[in-house]
Design a protein around this motif. Structure first.
Motif, PDB file in Angstrom:
ATOM      1  N   MET A 158       0.824  -1.207   0.000  1.00 46.86           N
ATOM      2  CA  MET A 158       0.000   0.000   0.000  1.00 46.86           C
ATOM      3  C   MET A 158       0.863   1.265   0.000  1.00 46.86           C
ATOM      4  O   MET A 158       0.552   2.253  -0.644  1.00 46.86           O
ATOM      5  CB  MET A 158      -0.929  -0.004   1.218  1.00 46.86           C
ATOM      6  N   GLU A 159       1.975   1.206   0.742  1.00 48.19           N
ATOM      7  CA  GLU A 159       2.866   2.364   0.814  1.00 48.19           C
ATOM      8  C   GLU A 159       3.408   2.743  -0.557  1.00 48.19           C
ATOM      9  O   GLU A 159       3.466   3.920  -0.916  1.00 48.19           O
ATOM     10  CB  GLU A 159       4.017   2.054   1.771  1.00 48.19           C
ATOM     11  N   PHE A 160       3.765   1.696  -1.344  1.00 47.95           N
ATOM     12  CA  PHE A 160       4.308   1.969  -2.681  1.00 47.95           C
ATOM     13  C   PHE A 160       3.231   2.529  -3.608  1.00 47.95           C
ATOM     14  O   PHE A 160       3.506   3.378  -4.454  1.00 47.95           O
ATOM     15  CB  PHE A 160       4.894   0.686  -3.279  1.00 47.95           C
ATOM     16  N   LEU A 161       1.989   2.053  -3.434  1.00 51.39           N
ATOM     17  CA  LEU A 161       0.885   2.553  -4.246  1.00 51.39           C
ATOM     18  C   LEU A 161       0.653   4.033  -3.980  1.00 51.39           C
ATOM     19  O   LEU A 161       0.515   4.833  -4.904  1.00 51.39           O
ATOM     20  CB  LEU A 161      -0.389   1.753  -3.955  1.00 51.39           C
ATOM     21  N   VAL A 162       0.627   4.406  -2.689  1.00 47.37           N
ATOM     22  CA  VAL A 162       0.418   5.808  -2.323  1.00 47.37           C
ATOM     23  C   VAL A 162       1.559   6.671  -2.833  1.00 47.37           C
ATOM     24  O   VAL A 162       1.345   7.770  -3.372  1.00 47.37           O
ATOM     25  CB  VAL A 162       0.282   5.935  -0.789  1.00 47.37           C
ATOM     26  N   GLU A 163       2.773   6.165  -2.735  1.00 52.31           N
ATOM     27  CA  GLU A 163       3.932   6.914  -3.215  1.00 52.31           C
ATOM     28  C   GLU A 163       3.850   7.143  -4.717  1.00 52.31           C
ATOM     29  O   GLU A 163       4.154   8.242  -5.216  1.00 52.31           O
ATOM     30  CB  GLU A 163       5.215   6.150  -2.861  1.00 52.31           C
ATOM     31  N   GLY A 164       3.422   6.108  -5.449  1.00 56.08           N
ATOM     32  CA  GLY A 164       3.292   6.239  -6.898  1.00 56.08           C
ATOM     33  C   GLY A 164       2.222   7.234  -7.281  1.00 56.08           C
ATOM     34  O   GLY A 164       2.420   8.070  -8.172  1.00 56.08           O
ATOM     35  N   LEU A 165       1.073   7.185  -6.601  1.00 52.95           N
ATOM     36  CA  LEU A 165      -0.029   8.104  -6.914  1.00 52.95           C
ATOM     37  C   LEU A 165       0.372   9.554  -6.617  1.00 52.95           C
ATOM     38  O   LEU A 165       0.020  10.470  -7.354  1.00 52.95           O
ATOM     39  CB  LEU A 165      -1.267   7.724  -6.108  1.00 52.95           C
ATOM     40  N   ARG A 166       1.111   9.762  -5.547  1.00 59.73           N
ATOM     41  CA  ARG A 166       1.541  11.110  -5.207  1.00 59.73           C
ATOM     42  C   ARG A 166       2.521  11.669  -6.222  1.00 59.73           C
ATOM     43  O   ARG A 166       2.634  12.891  -6.379  1.00 59.73           O
ATOM     44  CB  ARG A 166       2.189  11.103  -3.815  1.00 59.73           C
ATOM     45  N   ALA A 167       3.231  10.784  -6.902  1.00 57.63           N
ATOM     46  CA  ALA A 167       4.251  11.219  -7.860  1.00 57.63           C
ATOM     47  C   ALA A 167       3.664  11.594  -9.220  1.00 57.63           C
ATOM     48  O   ALA A 167       4.354  12.152 -10.069  1.00 57.63           O
ATOM     49  CB  ALA A 167       5.305  10.130  -8.036  1.00 57.63           C
ATOM     50  N   VAL A 168       2.383  11.272  -9.431  1.00 56.48           N
ATOM     51  CA  VAL A 168       1.761  11.557 -10.729  1.00 56.48           C
ATOM     52  C   VAL A 168       1.561  13.057 -10.889  1.00 56.48           C
ATOM     53  O   VAL A 168       1.022  13.735 -10.008  1.00 56.48           O
ATOM     54  CB  VAL A 168       0.405  10.835 -10.862  1.00 56.48           C
ATOM     55  N   THR A 169       1.983  13.596 -12.032  1.00 58.94           N
ATOM     56  CA  THR A 169       1.793  15.016 -12.344  1.00 58.94           C
ATOM     57  C   THR A 169       0.585  15.194 -13.248  1.00 58.94           C
ATOM     58  O   THR A 169       0.107  14.238 -13.877  1.00 58.94           O
ATOM     59  CB  THR A 169       3.036  15.593 -13.044  1.00 58.94           C
ATOM     60  N   TRP A 170       0.101  16.430 -13.341  1.00 64.28           N
ATOM     61  CA  TRP A 170      -1.047  16.665 -14.227  1.00 64.28           C
ATOM     62  C   TRP A 170      -0.680  16.415 -15.690  1.00 64.28           C
ATOM     63  O   TRP A 170      -1.519  15.986 -16.488  1.00 64.28           O
ATOM     64  CB  TRP A 170      -1.594  18.076 -14.028  1.00 64.28           C
ATOM     65  N   GLN A 171       0.589  16.669 -16.047  1.00 66.80           N
ATOM     66  CA  GLN A 171       1.021  16.395 -17.422  1.00 66.80           C
ATOM     67  C   GLN A 171       0.947  14.898 -17.733  1.00 66.80           C
ATOM     68  O   GLN A 171       0.569  14.500 -18.836  1.00 66.80           O
ATOM     69  CB  GLN A 171       2.454  16.901 -17.637  1.00 66.80           C
ATOM     70  N   GLN A 172       1.290  14.069 -16.747  1.00 66.29           N
ATOM     71  CA  GLN A 172       1.202  12.626 -16.953  1.00 66.29           C
ATOM     72  C   GLN A 172      -0.251  12.188 -17.094  1.00 66.29           C
ATOM     73  O   GLN A 172      -0.566  11.293 -17.893  1.00 66.29           O
ATOM     74  CB  GLN A 172       1.876  11.890 -15.792  1.00 66.29           C
ATOM     75  N   VAL A 173      -1.134  12.823 -16.345  1.00 62.62           N
ATOM     76  CA  VAL A 173      -2.568  12.518 -16.476  1.00 62.62           C
ATOM     77  C   VAL A 173      -3.030  12.832 -17.896  1.00 62.62           C
ATOM     78  O   VAL A 173      -3.799  12.066 -18.508  1.00 62.62           O
ATOM     79  CB  VAL A 173      -3.392  13.309 -15.441  1.00 62.62           C
ATOM     80  N   VAL A 174      -2.561  13.956 -18.437  1.00 61.31           N
ATOM     81  CA  VAL A 174      -2.896  14.305 -19.824  1.00 61.31           C
ATOM     82  C   VAL A 174      -2.415  13.214 -20.779  1.00 61.31           C
ATOM     83  O   VAL A 174      -3.132  12.812 -21.698  1.00 61.31           O
ATOM     84  CB  VAL A 174      -2.273  15.670 -20.203  1.00 61.31           C
ATOM     85  N   MET A 175      -1.219  12.700 -20.540  1.00 57.08           N
ATOM     86  CA  MET A 175      -0.678  11.660 -21.412  1.00 57.08           C
ATOM     87  C   MET A 175      -1.446  10.350 -21.276  1.00 57.08           C
ATOM     88  O   MET A 175      -1.575   9.598 -22.238  1.00 57.08           O
ATOM     89  CB  MET A 175       0.804  11.445 -21.131  1.00 57.08           C
TER      90      MET A 175
END
Length: 378
Positions: A1-18
């Motif tokens: 779970m810790e790694f999942l939260v860390e990954g989600l926090r690292a997502v930028t809005w530009q990556q969401v666009v991609m």
């Protein structure tokens, strides 16, 4: 779970666009069947390279351990270091092409040249919008309507926008059934679109079919040496097809080789679709210039046909000129569909096919010419 939260926090809005870009490309590939062999791997690759800490890219792990990503390695090996993937793909494309309709009516060579007008119009537009010469030329080559050529030219010239250029080139190739009818109707009348053209298949000997790819390669080699890799591999594929003694190899080139390279090329190009490099105003400008290039390609070919009709007794259906782009064989099918919508008895497919394969040759020659010209100025 810790790694999942860390990954989600690292997502930028530009990556969401991609991610959205990736989903759109996958949707177009599956739902609309627009160039699925290209758009599907490009769309999925766009998601892969934009996941936080993605293992498909090179990265340094804890302890200083260097991890090599497969997509980054493929990009460096197959495109950046050698341009091997787009060039090898031309063997398969050449093996698919029948130059018979073109050899029967050499007049169709003119439309292949005329339909490259969009390249130069787009280069001028890109330069006027502030792109430097190498980037402007790389963007302009989207007008070749040929994905591998666009990738090759932008890589050889060291353009910063190879990802956006590849997406634009392949996306608009897929959208030929939408873009071309619009452009053609802008500059033709219903009466012109109803012009009938009789097709008299001439006798194209086996010797002529074998000599054609050899002669074209040699002539282009002297005129535009930078085009030799593209034209040579295209013509080598066609020679495999026409020689008559390599049936199995021809089938392999048309199917197994072409499909394998296409899949690898599509997912490899996604390396250039990383959010930080792709989600920019420049990318939107490139997509707009690419659309302009495709429209001007089509209009240039059509206007050339209309100009020729001023001097010809037997008139040419000007839509044939629009088939001179490199999107083979889609463009010729689009032209035939438009002709039958105007008049169900009008069959101009073989004329359109002649112009279409001419456009395939013209696009790779144009790619080599612009590389040669730019290298002289820089």
């Amino acid at each position: 779970m810790e790694f999942l939260v860390e990954g989600l926090r690292a997502v930028t809005w530009q990556q969401v666009v991609m991610y959205l870009v990736g989903f759109v490309l996958i949707y177009l590939a599956i739902r609309k069947e627009y160039e699925p062999s290209l758009l599907l791997p490009m769309g999925f690759g766009a998601i892969l390279v934009n996941l936080p800490f993605s293992g498909v890219l090179d990265q340094t792990l804890q302890g200083g351990i260097q991890s090599n990503g497969i997509i980054q390695w493929l990009f460096h090996t197959g495109i950046e270091a050698s341009e091997a993937m787009p060039i090898l793909l031309f063997i398969g494309i050449g093996a698919m092409i029948d130059f018979g309709p073109l050899l029967t009516n050499p007049l169709m060579f003119l439309f292949g040249a005329g339909a490259q007008f969009g390249i130069f119009a787009a280069i001028l537009l890109a330069a006027a919008l502030g792109f430097d010469l190498k980037d402007a030329v790389s963007i302009g080559i989207i007008g070749a309507a040929d994905g591998p050529t666009s990738i090759l030219v932008s890589q050889v010239l060291g353009s910063r926008y190879i990802g956006a250029i590849a997406v634009a080139a392949y996306s608009y190739m897929a959208l030929v059934p939408i873009v071309q009818p619009f452009a053609i109707r802008l500059v033709t009348t219903k009466k012109e679109r109803q012009i009938h053209m009789e097709y008299h298949p001439g006798s194209v000997t086996k010797t002529m079919r074998i000599l054609f790819p050899i002669i074209v390669t040699m002539v282009v080699g002297f005129v535009s040496p930078q085009s030799v890799a593209l034209v040579g591999f295209l013509m080598f594929g066609n020679l495999i097809r026409e020689c008559g003694v390599l049936h199995t190899m021809s089938e392999t080139a048309q199917n197994t080789l072409a499909n394998l390279i296409t899949v690898l090329l599509g997912i490899t190009v996604s390396f250039s679709m990383r959010a930080e490099a792709f989600v920019t105003v420049d990318t939107l400008m490139i997509l707009a210039i690419g659309l302009f290039a495709f429209i001007m390609d089509t209009i240039g070919g059509v206007l050339l046909a209309k100009f020729m009709n001023l001097f010809l007794k037997k008139k040419i259906n000007p839509m044939i000129g629009g088939a001179g782009i490199s999107a083979f064989p889609m463009s010729s099918r689009v032209i035939q569909k438009m002709a039958m919508e105007e008049d169900p008895t009008n069959v101009i497919l073989m004329h359109a096919a002649g112009a279409n394969v001419s456009g395939q040759i013209a696009s790779v020659i144009a790619g080599g010419l612009v590389i040669n010209l730019v290298s002289r100025f820089l």
